[in-house]
Design an enzyme around this catalytic site. Sequence first.
Site, PDB file in Angstrom:
ATOM      1  N   GLN A 149       0.824  -1.198   0.000  1.00 41.26           N
ATOM      2  CA  GLN A 149       0.000   0.000   0.000  1.00 41.26           C
ATOM      3  C   GLN A 149       0.869   1.264   0.000  1.00 41.26           C
ATOM      4  O   GLN A 149       1.888   1.328   0.681  1.00 41.26           O
ATOM      5  CB  GLN A 149      -0.917   0.010   1.221  1.00 41.26           C
ATOM      6  N   TYR A 185      -6.011 -12.121  -2.748  1.00 40.60           N
ATOM      7  CA  TYR A 185      -5.062 -11.271  -3.483  1.00 40.60           C
ATOM      8  C   TYR A 185      -3.986 -10.859  -2.479  1.00 40.60           C
ATOM      9  O   TYR A 185      -3.844  -9.682  -2.149  1.00 40.60           O
ATOM     10  CB  TYR A 185      -5.747 -10.026  -4.047  1.00 40.60           C
ATOM     11  N   ASP A 224      -8.849  -8.189  -1.988  1.00 40.12           N
ATOM     12  CA  ASP A 224      -8.390  -6.820  -2.233  1.00 40.12           C
ATOM     13  C   ASP A 224      -8.018  -6.732  -3.714  1.00 40.12           C
ATOM     14  O   ASP A 224      -6.847  -6.685  -4.081  1.00 40.12           O
ATOM     15  CB  ASP A 224      -7.194  -6.502  -1.340  1.00 40.12           C
ATOM     16  N   CYS A 266     -10.882  -0.598  -4.121  1.00 38.47           N
ATOM     17  CA  CYS A 266     -10.323   0.693  -4.521  1.00 38.47           C
ATOM     18  C   CYS A 266     -11.180   1.351  -5.597  1.00 38.47           C
ATOM     19  O   CYS A 266     -10.776   2.360  -6.179  1.00 38.47           O
ATOM     20  CB  CYS A 266      -8.882   0.543  -4.994  1.00 38.47           C
TER      21      CYS A 266
END
Length: 466
Positions: free
Chosen positions: A297, A326, A395, A422
Site C-alpha cells: 500500500q 489477493y 483486495d 479501490c
Amino acid sequence: MQKQYNKKQTELNMKVGQRFPLTIKRLGIDGEGVGYFKRQVVFVRGALPGEEIVCEVTKVHRKFAEGKIRKIRKPSDQRTEAPCVYYDRCGGCQLQHLTYEGQLQEKKDIVRQAFERYTKINLDKLSFGDTVGMEDPWRYRNKSQMQVGNADDSLITGLFQTESHHLIDIEKCIVQHPKTDEVTRTVKKILEELNIPAYNERKRKGIVRTIVTRVGFETGEVQLVLVTATRDLPKADLIVQRVNQRLPFIKSIVQNVNSRKTSVIFGDETRVLDGKEKIRETLGELNFNLSAQAFFQLNPIQTRKLYDLAKEAARLTGQEKVADAYCGVGTIGLWLADGAKELRGVDVTQASIDDARINAEQLGFDHAEFETGKAEDVLPRWAKEGWKPDVLVVDPPRSGLDESLLNTIGRVKPKRLVYVSCNPSTLAKNTNELVQSGYKLDSLQPVDMFPQTAQVECVARFVLQK
C-alpha cells in the site's frame, strides 16, 4: 473518465466552444464536476458541487460532453487554493482545490452514488461510516514512479499531463515522501553527468524509462529502481558509485528491464546492482520485506487504519480458517493472522508469494501458507482437499472481482467475506452478484487512502445468509 448518462439519449445538441451557465450537482468518480444542460450530462474538471459556473464545451461525445470553467459565478464554500504549482497541468491529483473536509464528504457521496446507480441497497439501513481521513493529508506516498524524458537537450523527470503524452518536469511533489523527491532529482543529475540518455518511446531509442523510489516510512530504508529499455546499462558502476556517495541512505539499487512498447512501468527482468534485493517496512508490530515489484500500500499511515477495519470486519475469534485471495506480500492476511486458526494466501505473482512466505516465517506465523496461482483455481482445489475458508479476504484491482472468482465464492461459500475495494463502482456491481450468491452486505466503510485525489477505498463486510 467513467461517464454515466441516460441510455435513451442518442445525440447531444452541443458544439465545441459553446458556452452556457451550468450548476454543478455532484462530483464524478474521477473528481470532475457533473452538471446537466438541457438534461444532457456535462463533466467539468475543477468544478465543485453547488457551484454556478459558465462552462465552455471542449469535447462532445455521443452521449455526454466535457467542458472547462470560463467563469465561476457562485463558488463553493469548500473551494480552496491548490498549493501545488503543477496542479493545473499534472494529472496526479484531482481535488487540491477542495478543502480536505470537503474531500472526505464528497468521497462518501461518490460511494453512495455508486450503490444508488448499480444496486437497490439502501445504505441508510446498514452501517455506512463517514470517510476515515488523515490528520495531515500531505507527503503520504511511500513510492514514486517518475518518467524520464528530454526537453531542450536536458533530462526531465515527472508525470504526464492529463490526457496527453506531454511530460511535466516535476522538482517537488507535495504528496510524496520528501526522500523520493531528493532521490529523483539527484539520480536525474547523475544520469545527465554521465550522458545516459532517456528512452524515447516514439523513436524507440534511449536507455532510462523510469526512476522508481520506495521509502520505508518506519524503517527509513530506501530502494532505487532504474527501469531501462535495454539490459545493457552504460556506466552502471559509475551510476552506483555516485548514488552511494550522494544518497548514502539508499539500501537497494536495482535495475528492471522493460523493452516492450507499453505504458506498464515494470518489465519481467530485475537484477540488483548494489545493496540488498529488498527493503524492510514496518506496519504496527509487523515487519515486511519488499522486493522491487512487490505490491505494498502506498500510504502506510492510512494502511494501518484500513487493515484494522478489515480485521474488525472479519470478526475473528481464533477458530476461523482465513483465506486471502489477493495476498501480495501477505500484508492483509498477516495483519489478521493472530486472530485466525489457519491462514492461506494466494497471488499470481511469484515474487510476492516468495516475500509473503519470508514475512510469515520472520513473524513466527507457522499457521500461514502462501501459494502462487489464481484464486479462482486454487480455492476450489483447496475445497476438494477438504479445506474451506470461514472468512475470505479480497483486495482486487480496480476492475473488481472477475466472474470466475465470483462463481468460485458462490460455490465455496465462506461465512464472511471482507472486500477491500479501490473502486466503488466495481464494488457496487460485485455486490449485486454476491447478493445473488446468498450474501448480505452488512457494513460499508470508506477510507481516504489518497488525499487530494478522487480515489476512495472501502472496506465492505458480507455475511452468508443461512
